[in-house]
Design a protein around this motif. Structure first.
Motif, mmCIF file in Angstrom:
data_model
loop_
_atom_site.group_PDB
_atom_site.id
_atom_site.type_symbol
_atom_site.label_atom_id
_atom_site.label_comp_id
_atom_site.label_asym_id
_atom_site.label_seq_id
_atom_site.Cartn_x
_atom_site.Cartn_y
_atom_site.Cartn_z
ATOM 1 N N GLY A 200 72.164 26.179 51.962
ATOM 2 C CA GLY A 200 72.378 25.187 53.003
ATOM 3 C C GLY A 200 73.841 25.068 53.365
ATOM 4 N N ARG A 201 74.152 23.996 54.058
ATOM 5 C CA ARG A 201 75.533 23.744 54.497
ATOM 6 C C ARG A 201 76.087 22.502 53.833
ATOM 7 N N VAL A 202 77.371 22.568 53.489
ATOM 8 C CA VAL A 202 78.067 21.440 52.860
ATOM 9 C C VAL A 202 78.191 20.322 53.886
ATOM 10 N N VAL B 189 74.657 18.999 50.093
ATOM 11 C CA VAL B 189 74.239 20.181 50.838
ATOM 12 C C VAL B 189 72.998 19.811 51.649
ATOM 13 N N ALA B 190 72.998 20.194 52.915
ATOM 14 C CA ALA B 190 71.851 19.959 53.783
ATOM 15 C C ALA B 190 71.041 21.243 53.900
ATOM 16 N N ILE C 177 62.519 24.310 59.797
ATOM 17 C CA ILE C 177 62.085 24.192 61.190
ATOM 18 C C ILE C 177 60.647 24.715 61.280
ATOM 19 N N PHE C 178 59.783 23.905 61.847
ATOM 20 C CA PHE C 178 58.386 24.315 61.985
ATOM 21 C C PHE C 178 57.798 23.697 63.246
ATOM 22 N N GLU D 148 62.400 19.639 63.173
ATOM 23 C CA GLU D 148 63.438 20.000 62.205
ATOM 24 C C GLU D 148 63.461 18.930 61.136
ATOM 25 N N ASP D 149 63.281 19.340 59.886
ATOM 26 C CA ASP D 149 63.280 18.415 58.755
ATOM 27 C C ASP D 149 64.472 18.752 57.862
ATOM 28 N N THR D 150 65.479 17.883 57.844
ATOM 29 C CA THR D 150 66.679 18.109 57.040
ATOM 30 C C THR D 150 66.628 17.243 55.789
ATOM 31 N N GLN D 151 66.875 17.878 54.642
ATOM 32 C CA GLN D 151 66.945 17.195 53.352
ATOM 33 C C GLN D 151 68.384 17.300 52.841
#
Length: 111
Positions: A12-14, A33-34, A38-39, A48-51
């Motif tokens: 992921g991205r910081v 970190v994210a 995407i579904f 888009e589901d970001t955790q």
């Protein structure tokens, strides 16, 4: 019974520049970190589901992370999940899940 291992891998991205703290036991770096999945729903709508994942790194790896990681950096993390509870100054219990990283690979530049 089979010996099961606590292991997690993330790419992921910081989320923001890492926070470095020094202790008697060594240096600790904390950052988030994210990861985004995407579904499409059955109706075709794109989702888009970001955790967000809290990451903790100790020792020499922490020195490297603190020196080179910045907001937007793409990273691969391997480590183990830990859960802890602490109490705020107001007496409220807070529950935290973190990834204690033992491997870090910087995959590319910032966004």
């Amino acid at each position: 019974m089979q010996n099961l291992r606590n292991s997690v891998s993330l790419i992921g991205r910081v989320g923001k520049d890492p926070e470095t703290k020094s202790f008697n036991s060594g240096t600790r770096v904390a950052f988030s970190v994210a990861t985004t999945e995407i579904f499409r729903k059955n109706n075709g709508e794109k989702v888009e589901d970001t955790q967000w994942h809290n990451i903790i790194i100790w020792g020499k790896l922490a020195d490297i992370a603190g020196r080179y990681l910045r907001k937007g950096s793409e990273v691969a993390i391997e480590g183990r999940l830990t859960h802890r509870v602490y109490e705020t100054k107001e007496g409220k219990k807070r529950y935290v899940t973190e990834v204690n990283a033992n491997e870090l690979v910087m995959l590319g530049g910032g966004k």
